[in-house]
Write a protein that holds these residues in place. Structure first.
Motif, PDB file in Angstrom:
ATOM      1  N   HIS A 173       0.899  -1.184   0.174  1.00 31.90           N
ATOM      2  CA  HIS A 173       0.148   0.162  -0.135  1.00 31.90           C
ATOM      3  C   HIS A 173       0.437   1.610  -0.282  1.00 31.90           C
ATOM      4  N   VAL A 174       2.418   1.114   0.123  1.00 32.06           N
ATOM      5  CA  VAL A 174       2.629   2.197  -0.008  1.00 32.06           C
ATOM      6  C   VAL A 174       4.044   2.492  -0.746  1.00 32.06           C
ATOM      7  N   ASP A 175       4.079   3.142  -1.873  1.00 33.21           N
ATOM      8  CA  ASP A 175       4.605   3.441  -2.982  1.00 33.21           C
ATOM      9  C   ASP A 175       6.062   4.339  -2.514  1.00 33.21           C
ATOM     10  N   VAL A 176       7.046   4.212  -2.785  1.00 29.05           N
ATOM     11  CA  VAL A 176       8.525   5.148  -2.022  1.00 29.05           C
ATOM     12  C   VAL A 176       9.169   5.059  -2.877  1.00 29.05           C
ATOM     13  N   ILE A 177       9.479   6.256  -2.985  1.00 24.82           N
ATOM     14  CA  ILE A 177      10.762   7.290  -4.097  1.00 24.82           C
ATOM     15  C   ILE A 177      11.972   7.515  -2.962  1.00 24.82           C
ATOM     16  N   GLY A 178      13.508   7.167  -3.541  1.00 19.15           N
ATOM     17  CA  GLY A 178      14.847   6.914  -2.318  1.00 19.15           C
ATOM     18  C   GLY A 178      15.590   9.077  -3.073  1.00 19.15           C
ATOM     19  N   THR A 179      15.720   8.962  -2.696  1.00 21.13           N
ATOM     20  CA  THR A 179      16.604  10.676  -3.693  1.00 21.13           C
ATOM     21  C   THR A 179      17.709  10.125  -3.969  1.00 21.13           C
ATOM     22  N   GLY A 180      18.512   9.003  -2.908  1.00 23.60           N
ATOM     23  CA  GLY A 180      20.054   9.121  -3.834  1.00 23.60           C
ATOM     24  C   GLY A 180      20.601   9.969  -3.370  1.00 23.60           C
ATOM     25  N   GLY A 181      22.029  10.257  -3.760  1.00 20.71           N
ATOM     26  CA  GLY A 181      22.382  11.109  -3.488  1.00 20.71           C
ATOM     27  C   GLY A 181      23.951  10.529  -2.820  1.00 20.71           C
ATOM     28  N   VAL A 182      24.843  11.599  -2.194  1.00 22.65           N
ATOM     29  CA  VAL A 182      25.817  10.898  -1.574  1.00 22.65           C
ATOM     30  C   VAL A 182      25.470  10.532  -0.107  1.00 22.65           C
ATOM     31  N   PHE A 183      25.610   9.125   0.444  1.00 24.26           N
ATOM     32  CA  PHE A 183      25.734   8.359   1.791  1.00 24.26           C
ATOM     33  C   PHE A 183      25.702   8.849   2.860  1.00 24.26           C
ATOM     34  N   ASN A 184      25.734   9.790   3.648  1.00 27.91           N
ATOM     35  CA  ASN A 184      26.218   9.912   5.037  1.00 27.91           C
ATOM     36  C   ASN A 184      26.251   8.490   5.900  1.00 27.91           C
ATOM     37  N   LYS A 185      27.377   8.746   6.013  1.00 27.41           N
ATOM     38  CA  LYS A 185      26.814   6.844   7.266  1.00 27.41           C
ATOM     39  C   LYS A 185      26.239   7.318   8.799  1.00 27.41           C
ATOM     40  N   GLU A 186      26.508   8.370   9.571  1.00 22.87           N
ATOM     41  CA  GLU A 186      26.809   9.298  10.521  1.00 22.87           C
ATOM     42  C   GLU A 186      24.665   9.234  10.793  1.00 22.87           C
ATOM     43  N   VAL A 187      24.398  10.066   9.623  1.00 26.28           N
ATOM     44  CA  VAL A 187      22.936  10.014   9.725  1.00 26.28           C
ATOM     45  C   VAL A 187      22.328   9.192   9.034  1.00 26.28           C
ATOM     46  N   ASN A 188      22.870   7.899   8.522  1.00 22.32           N
ATOM     47  CA  ASN A 188      22.249   7.147   7.751  1.00 22.32           C
ATOM     48  C   ASN A 188      21.374   7.170   6.506  1.00 22.32           C
ATOM     49  N   GLY A 189      21.846   7.980   5.938  1.00 23.31           N
ATOM     50  CA  GLY A 189      20.252   8.528   4.812  1.00 23.31           C
ATOM     51  C   GLY A 189      21.230   9.681   3.504  1.00 23.31           C
ATOM     52  N   PHE A 190      20.597   9.920   2.513  1.00 22.45           N
ATOM     53  CA  PHE A 190      20.818  10.637   1.603  1.00 22.45           C
ATOM     54  C   PHE A 190      21.090  12.319   1.509  1.00 22.45           C
ATOM     55  N   VAL A 191      22.580  13.162   1.443  1.00 24.83           N
ATOM     56  CA  VAL A 191      22.069  14.524   2.013  1.00 24.83           C
ATOM     57  C   VAL A 191      23.136  14.796   0.277  1.00 24.83           C
ATOM     58  N   GLY A 192      23.007  16.185   0.315  1.00 25.73           N
ATOM     59  CA  GLY A 192      24.073  16.608  -0.811  1.00 25.73           C
ATOM     60  C   GLY A 192      23.094  17.319  -1.884  1.00 25.73           C
ATOM     61  N   SER A 193      24.350  17.481  -3.179  1.00 22.32           N
ATOM     62  CA  SER A 193      23.559  18.090  -4.304  1.00 22.32           C
ATOM     63  C   SER A 193      22.731  17.357  -5.030  1.00 22.32           C
ATOM     64  N   SER A 194      22.976  16.161  -5.396  1.00 20.75           N
ATOM     65  CA  SER A 194      22.078  14.639  -5.710  1.00 20.75           C
ATOM     66  C   SER A 194      21.109  14.959  -5.775  1.00 20.75           C
ATOM     67  N   ALA A 195      20.579  14.751  -3.936  1.00 22.07           N
ATOM     68  CA  ALA A 195      19.530  14.454  -3.569  1.00 22.07           C
ATOM     69  C   ALA A 195      18.654  15.431  -3.213  1.00 22.07           C
ATOM     70  N   ILE A 196      19.456  17.068  -3.138  1.00 25.93           N
ATOM     71  CA  ILE A 196      18.343  17.671  -3.834  1.00 25.93           C
ATOM     72  C   ILE A 196      18.164  18.482  -4.857  1.00 25.93           C
ATOM     73  N   GLU A 197      18.413  17.858  -5.713  1.00 27.80           N
ATOM     74  CA  GLU A 197      17.928  18.246  -7.223  1.00 27.80           C
ATOM     75  C   GLU A 197      16.883  17.031  -7.336  1.00 27.80           C
ATOM     76  N   CYS A 198      17.402  15.522  -7.240  1.00 23.18           N
ATOM     77  CA  CYS A 198      16.175  14.816  -6.775  1.00 23.18           C
ATOM     78  C   CYS A 198      14.927  15.387  -6.111  1.00 23.18           C
ATOM     79  N   ILE A 199      14.976  16.445  -4.756  1.00 23.68           N
ATOM     80  CA  ILE A 199      14.335  16.915  -4.039  1.00 23.68           C
ATOM     81  C   ILE A 199      13.185  18.059  -4.707  1.00 23.68           C
ATOM     82  N   SER A 200      13.635  18.818  -5.327  1.00 23.89           N
ATOM     83  CA  SER A 200      13.631  19.725  -6.194  1.00 23.89           C
ATOM     84  C   SER A 200      12.147  19.599  -7.281  1.00 23.89           C
ATOM     85  N   LYS A 201      12.509  18.179  -7.713  1.00 22.50           N
ATOM     86  CA  LYS A 201      11.313  17.509  -8.423  1.00 22.50           C
ATOM     87  C   LYS A 201      10.518  16.749  -8.621  1.00 22.50           C
TER      88      LYS A 201
END
Length: 253
Positions: A136-164
């Motif tokens: 019942h849940v569709d998921v989009i992952g942003t991708g980007g630079v993986f930050n181990k400390e926060v366990n997620g994707f951050v930075g310009s590539s992630a921001i580009e995906c988010i902006s769309k």
């Protein structure tokens, strides 16, 4: 009145007035000035206040800088309360963003166990994993630079995906909220810049934080309090905070 009750009242007064005076507290609580000095000394040892001549001032602290997965089980009961409140706000058919946050992991678990059909966009690995078997849940992952400390994707590539994308609701975590300079903070600059992009993509922005975050700061300001529409907390903050949020038209749940 017990010492612990007195301490809680003193903290409330500090949050309202930024300082307390020994003589005034002595009269207010009908105890000796020496008794009040002991109370203030105890609060200073706990890192809550800084003693001054004749009184004390609130000592804002830097938020604990721990790995995010280690924070998930800290104050779990309070975080579950926040997650439950957030889940109730989400409507079937919506597109939502779940930011990097220990509370958002719990929101994801609530969604996974429910039956609301949603599109979830996220930049956090554990949230993606939570929905791996959810029809019942569709998921989009942003991708980007993986930050181990926060366990997620951050930075310009992630921001580009988010902006769309445009989302109905974005749920954002934070290390600290400062009512005096109206800042919302985190530690990692790229994480903060990614949060900015998420805020820009949302019709409605929810800050999901424990009440104690009002007394913490981190090193990087990524937003003003007025950038969010709603703050969801585990406990009702003191009157001074509630009044200030009301002035800024920020809803408190």
């Amino acid at each position: 009145m017990f010492a612990q009750e007195r301490a809680e009242k003193i903290i409330q007064l500090l949050n309202e007035n930024q300082k307390v005076v020994v003589k005034e507290l002595s009269k207010r609580f009908d105890v000796t000035e020496d008794c009040i000095r002991k109370d203030l000394k105890t609060l200073e040892k706990q890192g809550i206040i800084k003693r001054t001549y004749g009184g004390g001032v609130l000592n804002r602290q830097f938020a604990p800088h721990d790995d995010i997965l280690r924070r998930v089980n800290i104050n779990l009961e309070g975080k579950i309360k926040i997650a439950e409140k957030a889940f109730e706000l989400i409507k079937p058919g919506e597109t939502i963003f779940l930011d990097i946050s220990s509370i958002n992991i719990l929101i994801a678990e609530k969604i996974a166990k429910g039956n609301k059909k949603l599109l979830v966009i996220t930049n956090m690995i554990d949230i993606i994993r939570t929905f791996s078997k959810c029809d019942h849940v569709d998921v989009i992952g942003t991708g980007g630079v993986f930050n181990k400390e926060v366990n997620g994707f951050v930075g310009s590539s992630a921001i580009e995906c988010i902006s769309k994308h445009k989302v109905n609701r974005a749920f954002i975590g934070s290390c600290g909220v400062n009512m005096f300079d109206k800042s919302i903070t985190t530690y990692d600059i790229e994480d903060g810049n990614t949060k900015k992009a998420i805020i820009s993509s949302a019709k409605k922005v929810y800050l999901v934080i424990e009440n104690k975050k009002f007394y913490y700061d981190a090193t990087y300001k990524f937003a003003e309090i007025s950038d969010v529409n709603v703050i969801i907390v585990d406990e009702v903050p003191d009157k001074k905070i509630r009044t200030e949020l009301e002035k800024m038209n920020v809803e408190l749940i």
